[in-house]
Design an enzyme around this catalytic site. Sequence first.
Site, short mmCIF file in Angstrom:
data_model
loop_
_atom_site.label_atom_id
_atom_site.label_comp_id
_atom_site.label_asym_id
_atom_site.label_seq_id
_atom_site.Cartn_x
_atom_site.Cartn_y
_atom_site.Cartn_z
CB SER A 10 12.74 8.02 -8.89
OG SER A 10 12.92 9.39 -9.17
CG HIS A 35 8.54 7.35 -9.72
ND1 HIS A 35 7.25 7.26 -9.21
CD2 HIS A 35 9.05 8.52 -9.26
CE1 HIS A 35 7.00 8.34 -8.48
NE2 HIS A 35 8.08 9.12 -8.50
CG ASP A 37 10.05 12.06 -9.52
OD1 ASP A 37 8.96 11.82 -8.99
OD2 ASP A 37 11.10 11.44 -9.24
CG MET A 39 9.19 17.83 -9.96
SD MET A 39 10.48 18.05 -8.71
CE MET A 39 10.69 16.36 -8.14
CG HIS A 68 5.11 11.53 -8.82
ND1 HIS A 68 6.07 11.53 -7.84
CD2 HIS A 68 4.00 12.08 -8.24
CE1 HIS A 68 5.57 12.06 -6.73
NE2 HIS A 68 4.33 12.41 -6.95
CG MET A 70 5.19 15.82 -7.78
SD MET A 70 6.85 15.36 -7.25
CE MET A 70 7.40 14.52 -8.72
CG MET A 141 4.49 12.57 -2.13
SD MET A 141 5.65 12.01 -3.39
CE MET A 141 7.24 12.57 -2.78
N GLY A 146 9.73 17.51 -4.47
CA GLY A 146 10.51 18.59 -5.08
C GLY A 146 11.94 18.18 -5.39
CG PHE A 147 14.60 19.30 -4.13
CD1 PHE A 147 15.35 19.92 -5.12
CD2 PHE A 147 13.66 20.05 -3.44
CE1 PHE A 147 15.16 21.27 -5.41
CE2 PHE A 147 13.45 21.40 -3.72
CZ PHE A 147 14.21 22.01 -4.71
N GLY A 148 15.12 14.92 -5.13
CA GLY A 148 15.59 13.60 -4.76
C GLY A 148 16.59 13.71 -3.62
N GLY A 149 16.94 12.59 -3.06
CA GLY A 149 18.00 12.57 -2.05
C GLY A 149 17.63 13.12 -0.68
CG ASP A 174 8.22 9.04 -4.84
OD1 ASP A 174 9.43 8.79 -4.93
OD2 ASP A 174 7.64 9.92 -5.51
N GLY A 176 13.21 8.98 -0.25
CA GLY A 176 14.11 8.52 0.82
C GLY A 176 14.09 7.02 1.04
CB SER A 197 19.45 8.94 -3.97
OG SER A 197 18.80 10.14 -4.23
C1 DX5 Z 1 10.51 13.67 -4.93
C2 DX5 Z 1 10.20 12.67 -6.01
C3 DX5 Z 1 10.80 11.33 -5.77
C4 DX5 Z 1 12.31 11.31 -5.77
C5 DX5 Z 1 12.80 10.09 -5.07
O1 DX5 Z 1 9.75 14.80 -5.12
O2 DX5 Z 1 8.81 12.50 -6.14
O3 DX5 Z 1 10.32 10.40 -6.73
O4 DX5 Z 1 12.82 11.31 -7.07
O5 DX5 Z 1 14.17 10.18 -4.97
P1 DX5 Z 1 14.97 9.58 -3.74
O6 DX5 Z 1 14.78 8.09 -3.81
O7 DX5 Z 1 16.36 10.02 -4.01
O8 DX5 Z 1 14.38 10.17 -2.49
ZN ZN Z 2 8.21 10.83 -7.39
#
Ligand code: DX5
Ligand code: ZN
Length: 216
Positions: A10, A35, A37, A39, A68, A70, A141, A146-149, A174, A176, A197
Amino acid sequence: MQKRIKIAPSILAVDFCNLGAEIKMVEALGVDFLHLDIMDGHFVPNITYGMPIVRDIRKITKLPLEAHLMIENPLKFIDEFIKSGCSMITLHIETITPLDFKKTAVNLKKQGILVGISLNPPTPLIKIIPVLCLCDYVLIMTVNPGFGGQKFIDGCLEKIKDLRKIYKGNIVVDGGIDDKTAPMAVDAGANILASGSYIFRSKDPKAAIEVLRRTI
Ligand code: DX5
Ligand code: ZN
């Protein structure tokens, strides 16, 4: 025989000033698709990037691109993402009726596009049952989108297990995903790992990808 685990980096976790180089790096490491994202600040409390970036990514890699989505009103934008180079479209069941999903999936399949359904951690599996037969993959999910990490939500493992009992197709996880959570997700039944991440923030992305790929 051990099943092959597919890896989908991602790009949300990259330093966007180095986007091209980072994509070429993961492509050279043999990942399966990217992938992306998307948003909109409405369906999720964050905004990322849209078609112009996807078009530029399309020019520099041969990897399949997964959108993806969102976003609210995803039907309005699907064609644009396909025109921009995506060959995999992931829709959230929270944003579309089963009937519209079915119509859309049939139409996309005619164009050779792979179609996936996704669901948020609080959304029960029963919501996607009516559309499962039309899906090339299901994306579970494992964080609230909404956020990575973010931290992997352990409670999602049961959902993966329950889905695997009734669905033989591809299950993507997808959110963590790292060396600790990938084995749990695969054990539960996932066979595709979307990870941001853990790959891009790692000092050694090659090793990180290998660890994910060898997950059993
Ligand atoms: C979250 C995204 C994920 C995210 C994954 O809303 O859909 O794809 O980028 O990032 P990590 O691997 O850092 O959780
Ligand atoms: Zn995603």
